[in-house]
Design an enzyme around this catalytic site. Structure first.
Site, PDB file in Angstrom:
ATOM      1  N   GLU A   3       0.812  -1.273   0.104  1.00  0.00           N
ATOM      2  CA  GLU A   3       0.107  -0.025   0.062  1.00  0.00           C
ATOM      3  C   GLU A   3       0.866   1.400  -0.041  1.00  0.00           C
ATOM      4  O   GLU A   3       1.866   1.400   0.763  1.00  0.00           O
ATOM      5  CB  GLU A   3      -0.922   0.217   1.134  1.00  0.00           C
ATOM      6  CG  GLU A   3      -1.804   1.208   1.239  1.00  0.00           C
ATOM      7  CD  GLU A   3      -2.849   1.200   2.282  1.00  0.00           C
ATOM      8  OE1 GLU A   3      -3.936   1.998   2.404  1.00  0.00           O
ATOM      9  OE2 GLU A   3      -2.667   0.400   3.267  1.00  0.00           O
ATOM     10  N   GLU A  16       4.174   5.044   4.231  1.00  0.00           N
ATOM     11  CA  GLU A  16       3.678   6.402   4.637  1.00  0.00           C
ATOM     12  C   GLU A  16       4.961   6.993   5.429  1.00  0.00           C
ATOM     13  O   GLU A  16       5.802   6.553   6.049  1.00  0.00           O
ATOM     14  CB  GLU A  16       2.829   5.985   5.829  1.00  0.00           C
ATOM     15  CG  GLU A  16       1.980   7.373   6.276  1.00  0.00           C
ATOM     16  CD  GLU A  16       1.623   8.254   4.937  1.00  0.00           C
ATOM     17  OE1 GLU A  16       1.937   9.288   4.682  1.00  0.00           O
ATOM     18  OE2 GLU A  16       0.539   7.580   4.498  1.00  0.00           O
ATOM     19  N   ASP A  18       9.739   7.065   1.118  1.00  0.00           N
ATOM     20  CA  ASP A  18       9.175   7.051  -0.390  1.00  0.00           C
ATOM     21  C   ASP A  18       9.130   5.656  -0.707  1.00  0.00           C
ATOM     22  O   ASP A  18       9.742   4.707  -0.997  1.00  0.00           O
ATOM     23  CB  ASP A  18      10.380   7.763  -0.923  1.00  0.00           C
ATOM     24  CG  ASP A  18       9.951   7.995  -2.507  1.00  0.00           C
ATOM     25  OD1 ASP A  18       8.828   7.752  -2.753  1.00  0.00           O
ATOM     26  OD2 ASP A  18      10.699   8.620  -3.313  1.00  0.00           O
ATOM     27  N   THR A  40     -13.510   5.119   3.935  1.00  0.00           N
ATOM     28  CA  THR A  40     -12.877   5.886   4.886  1.00  0.00           C
ATOM     29  C   THR A  40     -13.660   7.112   5.481  1.00  0.00           C
ATOM     30  O   THR A  40     -14.646   7.507   4.787  1.00  0.00           O
ATOM     31  CB  THR A  40     -11.562   6.616   4.349  1.00  0.00           C
ATOM     32  OG1 THR A  40     -11.657   7.362   3.192  1.00  0.00           O
ATOM     33  CG2 THR A  40     -10.582   5.200   3.789  1.00  0.00           C
ATOM     34  N   ASP A  84      -2.571  12.505  -4.096  1.00  0.00           N
ATOM     35  CA  ASP A  84      -3.008  14.168  -4.315  1.00  0.00           C
ATOM     36  C   ASP A  84      -3.017  13.935  -5.849  1.00  0.00           C
ATOM     37  O   ASP A  84      -2.107  13.619  -6.665  1.00  0.00           O
ATOM     38  CB  ASP A  84      -1.481  14.621  -3.876  1.00  0.00           C
ATOM     39  CG  ASP A  84      -1.626  16.296  -3.957  1.00  0.00           C
ATOM     40  OD1 ASP A  84      -2.525  16.788  -4.607  1.00  0.00           O
ATOM     41  OD2 ASP A  84      -1.078  17.073  -2.948  1.00  0.00           O
ATOM     42  N   ASP A 144     -11.365  10.608  -5.620  1.00  0.00           N
ATOM     43  CA  ASP A 144     -12.590  11.427  -5.482  1.00  0.00           C
ATOM     44  C   ASP A 144     -12.560  12.599  -6.336  1.00  0.00           C
ATOM     45  O   ASP A 144     -13.231  13.331  -6.432  1.00  0.00           O
ATOM     46  CB  ASP A 144     -12.973  11.726  -4.016  1.00  0.00           C
ATOM     47  CG  ASP A 144     -11.928  12.633  -3.483  1.00  0.00           C
ATOM     48  OD1 ASP A 144     -10.757  12.883  -3.843  1.00  0.00           O
ATOM     49  OD2 ASP A 144     -12.248  13.515  -2.529  1.00  0.00           O
ATOM     50  N   PHE A 163     -12.613  10.011   5.167  1.00  0.00           N
ATOM     51  CA  PHE A 163     -12.446  11.141   4.164  1.00  0.00           C
ATOM     52  C   PHE A 163     -13.402  10.991   3.347  1.00  0.00           C
ATOM     53  O   PHE A 163     -13.889  11.824   2.719  1.00  0.00           O
ATOM     54  CB  PHE A 163     -10.842  10.868   3.727  1.00  0.00           C
ATOM     55  CG  PHE A 163     -10.481  11.346   2.401  1.00  0.00           C
ATOM     56  CD1 PHE A 163      -9.974  12.613   2.358  1.00  0.00           C
ATOM     57  CD2 PHE A 163     -10.567  10.915   1.107  1.00  0.00           C
ATOM     58  CE1 PHE A 163      -9.642  13.397   1.337  1.00  0.00           C
ATOM     59  CE2 PHE A 163     -10.063  11.400  -0.056  1.00  0.00           C
ATOM     60  CZ  PHE A 163      -9.857  12.859   0.267  1.00  0.00           C
ATOM     61  N   GLU A 164     -13.777   9.449   2.941  1.00  0.00           N
ATOM     62  CA  GLU A 164     -14.402   9.194   1.822  1.00  0.00           C
ATOM     63  C   GLU A 164     -16.117   9.585   1.780  1.00  0.00           C
ATOM     64  O   GLU A 164     -16.582  10.114   1.246  1.00  0.00           O
ATOM     65  CB  GLU A 164     -14.543   7.849   1.239  1.00  0.00           C
ATOM     66  CG  GLU A 164     -15.346   7.477   0.048  1.00  0.00           C
ATOM     67  CD  GLU A 164     -15.165   5.961  -0.194  1.00  0.00           C
ATOM     68  OE1 GLU A 164     -15.839   5.455  -1.223  1.00  0.00           O
ATOM     69  OE2 GLU A 164     -13.998   5.271   0.308  1.00  0.00           O
TER      70      GLU A 164
END
Length: 239
Positions: free
Chosen positions: A69, A94, A121, A217, A144, A180, A219-220
């Site tokens: 991921e 992450e 990275d 999530t 992003d 999104d 966020f979603e």
């Protein structure tokens, strides 16, 4: 999630080398739980880029399907996916330290052992630490979108990215992306449809319905309340 940006894997020889990281650093304060995760979880679950190519059968102590991921954010989806599939292994990358701490704290709290974490990275991890043809899945959720046209070159989904991921997927392995931002979804679709060695799993050659294995999530959900759509893409390595 920490929002990855494009990191060119192969630049034309005549162009000057310019390294763009696959992430944007975000500042953030640590909670006690996140700090605990870093202090107690990193020694147990953390991996280092400098260790180079890894034998993940040895790392996890078993042979199992593996998911990689890119940019797991605060780690909520990673925890949910890993808890729902204990027979699978997950490698999350992450750079946002509070997010890394949050995931590690969750692994400690839930006593899970099928997740390992890099804090660097993600594209460098793929290049240096992951063997070719070794992954069942690569996940890229809500990167992003770099909305402005002059920033589109920073988007992580580019032809070189598609080729790097393809080299790390097993035959039949899947790159699963979600966004999104519809213009970015269209960009992803254009790049991936042109990328050699992949097959779009969508029946209509466009987008797949939200797969059950991808958690919804916060966020979603917030985006849905604001009327935002979400586009999922799944591309299978066939060559």
């Amino acid at each position: 999630m920490t929002e990855p940006s494009e990191s060119p894997i192969a630049l034309e020889a005549e162009r000057p080398m310019r390294t763009i990281k696959s992430f944007v650093m975000r500042a953030g304060r640590m909670t006690e739980g996140q700090q605990r995760g870093l202090e107690q979880g990193l020694p147990k679950f953390g991996l280092e880029l400098g260790d180079g190519l890894r034998d993940f059968d040895e790392v996890f102590g078993r042979r199992a399907p593996r998911t990689f991921e890119i940019g797991f954010g605060m780690g909520h989806s990673t925890l949910e996916m890993a808890a729902a599939a204990p027979e699978q292994d997950f490698i999350g990358v992450e750079v946002h330290r509070p997010g890394v701490g949050a995931l590690l704290n969750g692994l400690l709290t839930q006593r899970m052992d099928n997740v390992r974490v890099y804090s660097c990275d993600a594209l460098e991890v793929l290049r240096q630490c992951v063997a070719d043809a070794s992954l069942e899945r690569v996940l890229l959720f809500f990167p992003d979108p770099w909305h402005k046209a002059r920033h589109h070159k920073r988007r992580i989904v580019q032809p070189a990215f598609a080729e790097l991921v393809r080299s790390k997927l097993k035959l039949g392995g899947v790159l699963h992306m979600a966004t999104d931002w519809q213009p970015y979804a269209e960009h992803m679709l254009e790049v991936m449809n042109a990328a050699p060695g992949y097959r779009n799993q969508a029946a209509d050659g466009q987008y797949v319905p939200r797969p059950q294995e991808r958690p919804v999530t916060k966020f979603e959900r917030r985006g849905e309340r604001l009327g935002h759509g979400v586009w999922d893409l799944k591309f299978e390595r066939i060559d």
